[in-house]
Design a protein around this motif. Sequence first.
Motif: not given
Length: 75
Positions: A4-25
Amino acid sequence: MSVRMRHTRAHTKNRRSHHALKGPAVSKCSNCSESHIRHKACLKCGSYRGRQVIDVVKKLKKKQQRIKEKEKQQQ
Ligand SMILES: [Zn+2]
């Protein structure tokens, strides 16, 4: 069963676009201007915030001795 509450693939990928790890300071050593990890002692000269905290020469000697002992064991 239908989802019922399914998101589109684009919606999921848009959300995950912020999940990348940054390199060490990384910052520059004030003593030898070599790059080192922030809030950690410089591994090249062993200084932290302009103070000597690691005896680099002693550590290097210890490492070489360990390598020699390992070579002896293999023979
Ligand atoms: Zn340094």
